[in-house]
Motif scaffolding. Structure first.
Motif, mmCIF file in Angstrom:
data_model
loop_
_atom_site.group_PDB
_atom_site.id
_atom_site.type_symbol
_atom_site.label_atom_id
_atom_site.label_comp_id
_atom_site.label_asym_id
_atom_site.label_seq_id
_atom_site.Cartn_x
_atom_site.Cartn_y
_atom_site.Cartn_z
ATOM 1 N N HIS A 295 0.822 -1.204 0.000
ATOM 2 C CA HIS A 295 0.000 0.000 0.000
ATOM 3 C C HIS A 295 0.866 1.269 0.000
ATOM 4 O O HIS A 295 0.605 2.207 -0.764
ATOM 5 C CB HIS A 295 -0.938 -0.002 1.212
ATOM 6 C CG HIS A 295 -1.830 1.182 1.255
ATOM 7 N ND1 HIS A 295 -2.856 1.373 0.357
ATOM 8 C CD2 HIS A 295 -1.840 2.258 2.077
ATOM 9 C CE1 HIS A 295 -3.462 2.505 0.620
ATOM 10 N NE2 HIS A 295 -2.867 3.065 1.665
ATOM 11 N N GLY B 225 2.400 2.194 -3.303
ATOM 12 C CA GLY B 225 1.484 2.578 -4.370
ATOM 13 C C GLY B 225 0.969 1.428 -5.205
ATOM 14 O O GLY B 225 0.296 1.639 -6.208
ATOM 15 N N ARG C 284 -3.108 1.000 -5.678
ATOM 16 C CA ARG C 284 -3.931 1.939 -6.436
ATOM 17 C C ARG C 284 -4.510 1.273 -7.676
ATOM 18 O O ARG C 284 -3.865 0.429 -8.304
ATOM 19 C CB ARG C 284 -3.105 3.141 -6.859
ATOM 20 C CG ARG C 284 -2.980 4.171 -5.754
ATOM 21 C CD ARG C 284 -2.191 5.347 -6.223
ATOM 22 N NE ARG C 284 -0.818 5.041 -5.850
ATOM 23 C CZ ARG C 284 0.253 5.530 -6.422
ATOM 24 N NH1 ARG C 284 0.143 6.343 -7.430
ATOM 25 N NH2 ARG C 284 1.452 5.204 -6.015
#
Length: 128
Positions: A22, A25, A28
């Motif tokens: 997380h 990134g 996402r």
């Protein structure tokens, strides 16, 4: 090793990996451009001849028109999922459409669309 310690190590390891993914990134949603949607569809269905690509305004879904019929490509985390629109139900959803596939492996996808996009996509998704 006692079971309690092993359980703490396993849960801590999974939580640590999730946190690292997380923070880096990797959790996402993938944002699609027409070119990226084109290449991602060919990754999932390399034998298809693509006619047109329509990407949703939020960039998380694309309607792919091929010579053999329509298909839907959507973001699933950092990856994409692609399904031909052969046997499905198109339901209204407060955020756009809910596509329910008659496939155990892909039960449904929620496509976020505004009102203008909703009418356009509904027209494109109608069977020929």
């Amino acid at each position: 090793m006692p079971l309690e310690i092993l359980l703490v190590l396993v849960v801590g390891g999974i939580a640590g990996i999730t946190l690292l993914l997380h923070l880096s990134g990797r959790s996402r949603l993938r944002v699609l451009s027409p070119e990226l949607a084109w290449s991602e569809w060919l990754r999932h269905a390399p034998d298809d001849a693509i006619i047109d690509v329509t990407v949703a305004h939020d960039g998380h879904a694309a309607l792919i028109r091929t010579e053999t019929g329509n298909g839907l490509l959507w973001s699933f985390g950092a990856d994409t999922v692609a399904r031909h629109l052969l046997d499905f139900d198109l339901l209204d959803h407060p955020q756009g459409f809910e596509v329910q596939f008659h496939d155990f492996g892909t039960p449904k996808a929620i496509i976020h669309l505004d009102e203008r996009e909703r009418r356009h996509w509904q027209h494109l998704m109608e069977p020929a």
